[in-house]
Motif scaffolding. Sequence first.
Motif, mmCIF file in Angstrom:
data_model
loop_
_atom_site.group_PDB
_atom_site.id
_atom_site.type_symbol
_atom_site.label_atom_id
_atom_site.label_comp_id
_atom_site.label_asym_id
_atom_site.label_seq_id
_atom_site.Cartn_x
_atom_site.Cartn_y
_atom_site.Cartn_z
ATOM 1 N N TYR A 1 7.353 -3.812 -5.727
ATOM 2 C CA TYR A 1 6.814 -5.117 -5.336
ATOM 3 C C TYR A 1 5.309 -4.991 -5.146
ATOM 4 N N VAL A 2 4.546 -5.870 -5.815
ATOM 5 C CA VAL A 2 3.085 -5.829 -5.767
ATOM 6 C C VAL A 2 2.548 -7.171 -5.266
ATOM 7 N N ALA B 1 5.368 -5.166 0.634
ATOM 8 C CA ALA B 1 5.010 -4.738 -0.716
ATOM 9 C C ALA B 1 4.891 -3.221 -0.786
ATOM 10 N N ASP B 2 5.072 -2.696 -1.987
ATOM 11 C CA ASP B 2 4.814 -1.275 -2.231
ATOM 12 C C ASP B 2 3.335 -1.045 -2.487
ATOM 13 N N PHE B 3 2.703 -1.997 -3.195
ATOM 14 C CA PHE B 3 1.304 -1.848 -3.576
ATOM 15 C C PHE B 3 0.550 -3.159 -3.352
ATOM 16 N N SER B 4 -0.734 -3.018 -2.989
ATOM 17 C CA SER B 4 -1.615 -4.174 -2.904
ATOM 18 C C SER B 4 -3.015 -3.727 -3.291
ATOM 19 N N THR B 5 -3.985 -4.624 -3.083
ATOM 20 C CA THR B 5 -5.344 -4.367 -3.548
ATOM 21 C C THR B 5 -6.336 -4.277 -2.401
ATOM 22 N N LYS B 6 -7.462 -3.655 -2.701
ATOM 23 C CA LYS B 6 -8.537 -3.576 -1.724
ATOM 24 C C LYS B 6 -9.020 -4.980 -1.347
ATOM 25 N N ARG B 7 -8.995 -5.902 -2.328
ATOM 26 C CA ARG B 7 -9.404 -7.279 -2.058
ATOM 27 C C ARG B 7 -8.541 -7.898 -0.964
ATOM 28 N N ALA B 8 -7.234 -7.729 -1.060
ATOM 29 C CA ALA B 8 -6.329 -8.262 -0.044
ATOM 30 C C ALA B 8 -6.528 -7.556 1.293
ATOM 31 N N PHE B 9 -6.665 -6.232 1.255
ATOM 32 C CA PHE B 9 -6.820 -5.457 2.480
ATOM 33 C C PHE B 9 -8.083 -5.845 3.233
ATOM 34 N N ASP B 10 -9.166 -6.089 2.496
ATOM 35 C CA ASP B 10 -10.423 -6.455 3.145
ATOM 36 C C ASP B 10 -10.359 -7.811 3.830
ATOM 37 N N LYS B 11 -9.413 -8.660 3.432
ATOM 38 C CA LYS B 11 -9.255 -9.979 4.056
ATOM 39 C C LYS B 11 -8.332 -9.946 5.264
ATOM 40 N N LEU C 1 -4.789 -0.179 -3.686
ATOM 41 C CA LEU C 1 -5.517 0.245 -4.885
ATOM 42 C C LEU C 1 -6.782 -0.593 -5.053
ATOM 43 N N ARG C 2 -7.709 -0.073 -5.825
ATOM 44 C CA ARG C 2 -9.013 -0.712 -5.957
ATOM 45 C C ARG C 2 -8.947 -2.053 -6.677
ATOM 46 N N SER C 3 -7.976 -2.227 -7.587
ATOM 47 C CA SER C 3 -7.954 -3.430 -8.417
ATOM 48 C C SER C 3 -6.531 -3.861 -8.730
ATOM 49 N N ASP C 4 -6.410 -5.063 -9.280
ATOM 50 C CA ASP C 4 -5.109 -5.557 -9.734
ATOM 51 C C ASP C 4 -4.513 -4.620 -10.783
ATOM 52 N N GLU C 5 -5.345 -4.195 -11.713
ATOM 53 C CA GLU C 5 -4.861 -3.346 -12.801
ATOM 54 C C GLU C 5 -4.255 -2.059 -12.266
ATOM 55 N N LEU C 6 -4.939 -1.418 -11.315
ATOM 56 C CA LEU C 6 -4.428 -0.168 -10.769
ATOM 57 C C LEU C 6 -3.174 -0.388 -9.932
ATOM 58 N N ALA C 7 -3.114 -1.502 -9.213
ATOM 59 C CA ALA C 7 -1.915 -1.796 -8.414
ATOM 60 C C ALA C 7 -0.703 -1.974 -9.317
ATOM 61 N N ILE C 8 -0.881 -2.700 -10.419
ATOM 62 C CA ILE C 8 0.229 -2.942 -11.347
ATOM 63 C C ILE C 8 0.618 -1.643 -12.052
ATOM 64 N N LYS C 9 -0.384 -0.883 -12.489
ATOM 65 C CA LYS C 9 -0.087 0.397 -13.139
ATOM 66 C C LYS C 9 0.626 1.355 -12.183
ATOM 67 N N SER C 10 0.251 1.326 -10.916
ATOM 68 C CA SER C 10 0.903 2.186 -9.927
ATOM 69 C C SER C 10 2.390 1.854 -9.810
ATOM 70 N N ALA C 11 2.693 0.548 -9.784
ATOM 71 C CA ALA C 11 4.087 0.129 -9.686
ATOM 72 C C ALA C 11 4.887 0.612 -10.895
ATOM 73 N N ILE C 12 4.293 0.493 -12.067
ATOM 74 C CA ILE C 12 4.975 0.973 -13.269
ATOM 75 C C ILE C 12 5.174 2.483 -13.188
ATOM 76 N N THR D 1 8.971 -9.553 16.908
ATOM 77 C CA THR D 1 9.627 -8.246 17.097
ATOM 78 C C THR D 1 9.870 -7.522 15.781
ATOM 79 N N VAL D 2 9.353 -8.047 14.677
ATOM 80 C CA VAL D 2 9.514 -7.409 13.367
ATOM 81 C C VAL D 2 8.133 -7.009 12.870
ATOM 82 N N VAL D 3 7.883 -5.705 12.808
ATOM 83 C CA VAL D 3 6.545 -5.243 12.441
ATOM 84 C C VAL D 3 6.470 -4.691 11.018
ATOM 85 N N SER D 4 7.587 -4.655 10.308
ATOM 86 C CA SER D 4 7.534 -4.148 8.932
ATOM 87 C C SER D 4 6.612 -4.989 8.065
ATOM 88 N N GLY D 5 6.572 -6.292 8.309
ATOM 89 C CA GLY D 5 5.754 -7.181 7.491
ATOM 90 C C GLY D 5 4.266 -7.068 7.746
#
Length: 440
Positions: free
Chosen positions: A310-311, A329-339, A364-375, A353-357
């Motif tokens: 899940y990305v 998610a398994d993977f996300s981007t630096k753009r999302a993390f910075d926000k 990953l640095r970019s969308d491309e790397l996040a998607i490639k990581s999932a693959i 009481t649910v902290v998993s979310g």
Amino acid sequence: MGETFRDSQWDRHGVIDGILKPVRVPKMARVAQEFEDTTIRDIPGAVAREFAKQEIARTIKPGMNIAVTAGSRGIANIAVILKETVAQIKRLGANPFLFPAMGSHGGATAEGQLLVLKSYGITEESMGCPIKASMETVVIGHSREGKPVSVDKYANEACGIVAVARVKPHTAFRGTYESGLLKMLAIGMGKQKGAEGCHDEGFGRMAHNVEAYADVIMEKTNVLFGLAVVENAFDNTCHVESILTAQFKEREADLLSKAKEWMPKIYIPAFDILIVDQIGKNFSGDGADPNITASYCTPYASGGPEWQRYVILDLSSETHGNAIGLGMADFSTKRAFDKLDFDVTYPNGFTSTVVSGVKVPVILRSDELAIKSAIFVCTNIDKSKPKIVRIKNTSHIGEIIISEALVEEAKKHPMMKMLEEPKEVVFDKDGNLPGIGGGH
């Protein structure tokens, strides 16, 4: 080992780039998904008709101060619905005001909750009435198990309360009543304290507690009636109904059944990777509605497609840094993390009481790397032909994007229509996909 690496230090030795360089992102194609599309075109007219019901109109007396709930969910046309609700209360001679009814959302502060409402176009100027925001609550009674039941102090002081809420399946539990009028009373009106109490025993008891707390509120406060909204598969208003308090339970149960029937879904039942362009509180309390993504944060709800990875690519601007759901998610981007705003996100997770979310996935640095990581980390699949589904967000899945390995399945589905043949995925100079949040 105590250093924090950021920005220019990201993948400072190029190891991640090297590992992922051989991975190929497959060709992708846009596909339409067909759903029932009954939509109310005249929202103010629909609300006015509900107020014109004799049994509803007579609950409001001239001169009464009426508190109207304003929630944090991304309800379609919510500003229009609330504005007309205010206008109709005024027409009947009463004095309405809105109050934030959103549990711990908005960082569990009055200022944060006002900001959430403002992002939906809900202000004193646009609504034509005061908005009274406070996190202060009053204990108005106790549940059958002896737990204190709290409500917003301004609502408690009003002559009457009108609950406005959307009825839909909940993201973390199943019951006769899930998201709707009862939950608005029990958790929305209860602010952080009420939400905390209702969540205290976890989601395994949530269906019971929502009903138990709402029972006390309906008995101890002057809830005049509710305005229930149901949306169709395209996130459009398809049903508006005013309901007397004594009929909340019967009608909400019926409307929940309808909401489940009208809810959209991803028609492909199983694939390898799910990509969601944006998550946010404006799309779901969980950022992305797990009824669609199957990214459930508890074992008390289920359903939806099966996938292996899940990305999540980004957060919506309307979520104001609340990244709840990112942790699924398994993977996300630096753009999302910075926000990500921890001060807004963590109170939401703690209260539920649910902290998993609210955890942080692999970044990953970019969308491309996040998607490639999932693959790359998928197992027991043909990595040259990964089965991928990409959606804009969980509020809009009338059009999705699928990888070439899923095209034949889509062509055979009676409710899916190919909009184009598969083509190469084009990333920008930073490795990101164009149109994030604006369409595919």
